[in-house]
Scaffold this active site. Structure first.
Site, PDB file in Angstrom:
ATOM      1  N   TYR A  11       0.835  -1.207   0.000  1.00 48.06           N
ATOM      2  CA  TYR A  11       0.000   0.000   0.000  1.00 48.06           C
ATOM      3  C   TYR A  11       0.865   1.251   0.000  1.00 48.06           C
ATOM      4  O   TYR A  11       1.703   1.452   0.878  1.00 48.06           O
ATOM      5  CB  TYR A  11      -0.868  -0.045   1.247  1.00 48.06           C
ATOM      6  CG  TYR A  11      -1.929   1.009   1.403  1.00 48.06           C
ATOM      7  CD1 TYR A  11      -3.270   0.664   1.343  1.00 48.06           C
ATOM      8  CD2 TYR A  11      -1.612   2.339   1.663  1.00 48.06           C
ATOM      9  CE1 TYR A  11      -4.264   1.608   1.529  1.00 48.06           C
ATOM     10  CE2 TYR A  11      -2.601   3.291   1.835  1.00 48.06           C
ATOM     11  CZ  TYR A  11      -3.926   2.925   1.769  1.00 48.06           C
ATOM     12  OH  TYR A  11      -4.909   3.873   1.953  1.00 48.06           O
ATOM     13  N   TYR A  66      -6.622   4.774  -6.483  1.00 46.98           N
ATOM     14  CA  TYR A  66      -6.647   4.745  -5.029  1.00 46.98           C
ATOM     15  C   TYR A  66      -8.031   4.301  -4.585  1.00 46.98           C
ATOM     16  O   TYR A  66      -8.934   5.116  -4.421  1.00 46.98           O
ATOM     17  CB  TYR A  66      -6.310   6.112  -4.446  1.00 46.98           C
ATOM     18  CG  TYR A  66      -6.297   6.120  -2.937  1.00 46.98           C
ATOM     19  CD1 TYR A  66      -5.262   5.504  -2.245  1.00 46.98           C
ATOM     20  CD2 TYR A  66      -7.310   6.723  -2.203  1.00 46.98           C
ATOM     21  CE1 TYR A  66      -5.240   5.495  -0.856  1.00 46.98           C
ATOM     22  CE2 TYR A  66      -7.290   6.727  -0.823  1.00 46.98           C
ATOM     23  CZ  TYR A  66      -6.262   6.110  -0.149  1.00 46.98           C
ATOM     24  OH  TYR A  66      -6.234   6.089   1.211  1.00 46.98           O
TER      25      TYR A  66
END
Length: 412
Positions: A310, A361
């Protein structure tokens, strides 16, 4: 090429037996994944709830599953899409399980899948969808500083001094990492370039057709040092979903399976002290999570074929890779290079969809989906022989989570 089996482990060799009752390994499988089109922030033509439904239906199509078989939902980060409303819209005959990982933003992306898997193993439900939806045009922009005349709580300790956004908060930790451990800022650049490189082969990626050169990275504007424009995640609208079932039932609906070997969530000592006074300041919060993860999965860092880490900001990726034992503070500058991080020939393929930097995202759930695709063998940047994929979520937040997925070959 630097060989990962020579790297020094930072995690203890405390593997559990794969047959232990304290594991999800071999007991659950991901039957399907689904995503909507990904839009630039605030540009979705549809409301968030409808985006989530579209992602769930896409996951059902991917699995070859009738939506009526779903009986549970799991999400994270204060998701607004209520399971009872989703169940009504999908026409489910019953809703047996609903769960949400509290707070910590994208730190819950792997945890939602872990909670779904736990519900299956415990018998709370038979088919659980882990999902996340975002429509920033409806509910406000991520990453923006507060626009208020008064401030209270943790913000009262930072906002008056100009620390108002996540970028500012995490930039301080990354700078300290450089100072304390001799990590070079070039590692951040390598992470960004690898993400954009992979996005060029991924037609789903927002940055598909928009390659990034080393010169383009160097010439981009500062957001907050040490982060340039391309060190910071995108802002998007859309939704993603992952269908989790028992391994036995998943095999009845599809032969394109990925098996969660382990999912762990948690935080270090005083990780919730969010005003820059944590016990351990220079951490991505995986130091305690990673050993439990490997122990439950029955694999070690040397077994990992591909990584999805991430990227809220690239500094957290570097910390995460180190804390998962995939490199060390001492050799990070040597290991974390563009050549090592790409799927086509790199020894540590990273963020092969483009990740939060260049695909989209979706609060990290897209990275979990890319790990699943890698072990299924259908990634747009497929790593040859990828049987074990690691996907972590939310570095540097209070509560993080991490997952390891394996192929049928790993399960045996």
């Amino acid at each position: 090429v630097y060989k990962r089996q020579r790297w020094t482990r930072l995690v203890p060799d405390t593997k559990l037996s794969p047959m232990s009752d304290l594991t999800i390994r071999g007991k659950v499988a991901v039957a399907g994944v689904g995503e909507t089109v990904y839009y630039k922030r605030a540009q979705s033509p549809e409301p968030e709830f409808k985006l989530v439904l579209r992602a769930i239906l896409a996951a059902c199509d991917d699995a070859g599953l009738d939506p009526s078989q779903i009986d549970g939902f799991a999400s994270y980060s204060n998701d607004r899409n209520l399971p009872a409303r989703l169940a009504n819209a999908l026409g489910l005959p019953e809703l047996r399980f609903s769960n949400m990982q509290w707070g910590s933003g994208g730190g819950g992306a792997a945890a939602a899948i872990g909670n779904a898997a736990a519900a299956i193993v415990a018998g709370y439900a038979e088919c659980v969808v882990a999902f996340r939806g975002l429509a920033q045009g409806q509910f406000g922009r991520f990453g923006a500083g507060p626009k208020r005349t008064t401030i209270s709580g943790q913000g009262a300790y930072t906002v008056p001094y100009g620390v108002m956004s996540p970028a500012q908060t995490f930039a301080m930790r990354s700078t300290r990492m450089f100072h304390d451990h001799g990590i070079d800022p070039s590692t951040l650049k390598a992470v960004s370039l690898a993400a954009y490189h992979h996005a060029q082969n991924n037609p789903r990626a927002v940055m598909h057709g928009r390659p990034l050169t080393p010169e383009g990275y160097d010439e981009s504007r500062w957001i907050v040092e040490p982060f340039r424009l391309y060190d910071v995640c995108l802002e998007n609208d859309g939704a993603a979903a992952v269908i989790v079932m028992s391994a036995e039932k998943a095999r009845e609906v599809t032969d394109r399976l990925a098996y969660p070997l382990a999912v762990q969530q948690g935080g270090d000592h005083r990780s919730g002290a969010t005003v820059h006074n944590q016990t351990d300041y220079v951490t991505s919060t995986f130091k305690k999570v990673a050993p439990h993860l490997y122990a439950q999965a029955g694999v070690g860092p040397e077994d990992v074929d591909v990584v999805q880490s991430y990227e809220n900001f690239t500094g957290g990726v570097v910390m995460s890779l180190i804390e998962h034992g995939l490199c060390t503070y001492e050799n990070a500058n040597e290991v974390l290079t563009f050549e090592n991080l790409i799927a086509d020939g790199g020894s540590l393929p990273l963020n092969t969809s483009g990740g939060n930097l260049a695909e989209c995202y979706m609060h990290g759930l897209g990275l979990q989906i890319e790990a699943i695709r890698q072990v299924r063998g259908d990634s747009t940047n497929q790593v040859a022989g990828a049987n074990v994929a690691l996907a972590n979520a939310g570095p540097m937040v209070e509560v993080v989570s991490s997952a390891i997925y394996g192929s049928e070959e790993v399960i045996g």
